[in-house]
Design a protein around this motif. Sequence first.
Motif, short mmCIF file in Angstrom:
data_model
loop_
_atom_site.label_atom_id
_atom_site.label_comp_id
_atom_site.label_asym_id
_atom_site.label_seq_id
_atom_site.Cartn_x
_atom_site.Cartn_y
_atom_site.Cartn_z
N SER A 216 -33.62 8.81 -12.98
CA SER A 216 -32.67 9.88 -12.68
C SER A 216 -32.17 9.76 -11.24
O SER A 216 -32.88 9.29 -10.35
N THR A 217 -30.92 10.20 -11.04
CA THR A 217 -30.37 10.24 -9.67
C THR A 217 -30.14 11.68 -9.22
O THR A 217 -29.44 11.92 -8.24
N LYS A 218 -30.75 12.64 -9.92
CA LYS A 218 -30.59 14.06 -9.56
C LYS A 218 -31.64 14.43 -8.51
O LYS A 218 -32.59 15.16 -8.77
N TYR A 219 -31.45 13.89 -7.30
CA TYR A 219 -32.40 14.11 -6.23
C TYR A 219 -32.25 15.51 -5.64
O TYR A 219 -31.23 16.17 -5.84
N PHE A 220 -33.26 15.93 -4.89
CA PHE A 220 -33.15 17.18 -4.15
C PHE A 220 -32.04 17.03 -3.11
O PHE A 220 -31.73 15.92 -2.67
N PRO A 221 -31.44 18.16 -2.69
CA PRO A 221 -30.40 18.08 -1.65
C PRO A 221 -30.88 17.31 -0.43
O PRO A 221 -31.95 17.56 0.11
N HIS B 295 -40.93 15.44 -7.70
CA HIS B 295 -39.53 15.22 -8.08
C HIS B 295 -39.07 13.82 -7.71
O HIS B 295 -38.45 13.12 -8.52
N ASP B 296 -39.38 13.38 -6.49
CA ASP B 296 -39.02 12.03 -6.07
C ASP B 296 -39.63 10.98 -7.00
O ASP B 296 -38.96 10.03 -7.42
N SER C 201 -39.32 24.74 -8.63
CA SER C 201 -38.73 23.81 -7.66
C SER C 201 -38.08 22.63 -8.36
O SER C 201 -36.93 22.29 -8.06
N THR C 202 -38.76 22.01 -9.29
CA THR C 202 -38.27 20.80 -9.94
C THR C 202 -38.35 20.94 -11.45
O THR C 202 -39.30 21.53 -11.97
N PRO C 203 -37.37 20.42 -12.17
CA PRO C 203 -37.43 20.48 -13.64
C PRO C 203 -38.53 19.60 -14.24
O PRO C 203 -38.75 19.65 -15.45
#
Length: 619
Positions: free
Chosen positions: A327-332, A318-319, A554-556
């Motif tokens: 993208s800026t849709k990081y994990f919490p 994801h990172d 977990s990640t898209p």
Amino acid sequence: YEFKDLYDNNFLGLPRLPIPPLSHTLERYVESAKPLCTSEEQTKHLVKQAKEFEKGEGARLNEALKKLDDHKGYPYSYIEKHWDDMYLGLRCCNPVYVSPFFKIVDLPGTQTERAAAFVHSFAKWTRKVLDGKLEADVVGKEATPLCSSAFSLMFSSAKIPKKDRDEIVQYKDSRTVTVVSEGNVYAIEVISEDGKLLDVAGITKQLDTIKEMSTPAEIAIPMLTAEDRDVWAGVRAKMEEDPANKASLQLADQGLLAVALDPNSFEDLSALGQSILCGPGEHRWADKQQLLAYADGKMAMNFEHSYSDGMGWGRFIHDVMCDTTGSTKYFPGAGPLPSMPIHSDAPPPKKLDFVITPEVKAAVDTAASTYKALQDDVQTYHLDFNHFGKKEMKKWKTSPDAAMQLAYQVAYYNLHSRMPGVYEACATRRFFHGRTETIRSLSQSARRLTARWRLVQLTPDSHRLAEAMATVTDEALNAMEEDDAEDIMDLLQLAAKTHSKVSKDSSNGMGCDRHLLAMQKIVLSEGSDMPEFYTNPLYEASKTSDLSTSNGTSTPYIDQFGFGAVAYHGYGLGYLITDNRVSVNITTFAGSDSLSSKTMGDEIEKTLLKFKKLAEIAD
């Protein structure tokens, strides 16, 4: 944190993995084994034996385990050394048995362009880890941190084959990437001596150069990494007697990751899943985590399971993909990857040369033959279930994961006329060096659901399952009364509630499998006679993975997840649940007693559709 402390220093202040109360462990075990009993007498014996074990030998072993766990330093939990010994002591080959995969979503770009973009961002991710800036994963409303120790080994490392037990070696200062093409091995420099990162165009050029210069190797050394580990250990030891071979192997080991340039393309996701799991050995380097880059631009990752698990893999993918796509849709709790000084020129790719003796050539030929037999034995089917996803399942008042687990069990029973032993993995990263625990998804509630599904009411004192009907037919569904549908949905919700409770307990360290294993290891270390509790066939049956399952959601950025079946006569089910879709990658072995992967996939699809139909009737 400082990188040198990431693995061994509990800088997040996480608790130690608890040893569950013995009574809890045995209660959980009994409840998961009861559905496998075929008579009331067998059930009574199961309960009686567990009580005797709790008061007798079990109590002694539990106290001994507590004393062994009362120390500082490695192992950091009561199960860690046994887990490490298990993974590193496996003598089977890495493909299928040890290395799961995530397929990365398709995006525009050629084979080398997409691989270069991933490598570029992955190099930045490694710097973030090395610089002590990687944020901990967090879960829940209170943002509870999860253990980060495994991230320290997810790059620049290799599993070196050794006799009896492999060794994980890391080269944290590595600046290269290992590339495999047409049976040849190369190293490309992606970070310069002065710390500059090669830009995406520069990495693309390096990969294109490798493709242009690669011709099929007469003797493909990468094939050896797919061998039995003791066999590969012996061959490698002989090879390393030559300094040139030793240097080439070390350079391959130390890459940030391996990149496999696979010349194949796949439209069919089942065929693609098969290739990712056990593709051409001459195009792989199975001793490392590797990015598989296909000719049509598709990509996937094979992971090293010895020191890491699914949640960690999802985090770094994801990172990396957020960085690659902007993208800026990081994990919490997470943030962007650090910027690095960039340059656009690098030394040409270095081909790794090997001195090949007749013995090495014979070993490569044997490895190819052995691996081909494994490839022929593995069956992969990808169920792309696009009728509905978790949004619909939540309408049934069930968690989506529980709904999938129950669908698997009903499908298995419809095909095999018996309840399965079920393994579902969950993470225990709330604890320092926490890895996984088993969610024992099989329960009495699930068994009652299955029996009622077969149009036979199973009473608490009855162990008779239906013999007449193979499944709920469409005709039976259409004629079903609302009361009957409500009855089955009530059982589904009860079984789902039971599953959710077991799942929560397991993720909090309150499962039973790791505890029972650790106590059994004490008996083995003592050389004592194994207690009858452990020799009961039900104990083995309850932990046999007729269904080995794992939810990789977990990640898209991943859309397919798979691994080999753990039990030879069982099924491997890797699945991802999204709002309106479910992906299930199903594996079996052709030579086993299990039915084909496609047969299981078709049955899972039918079962989910009938769950929905029942919910509609009941509503």
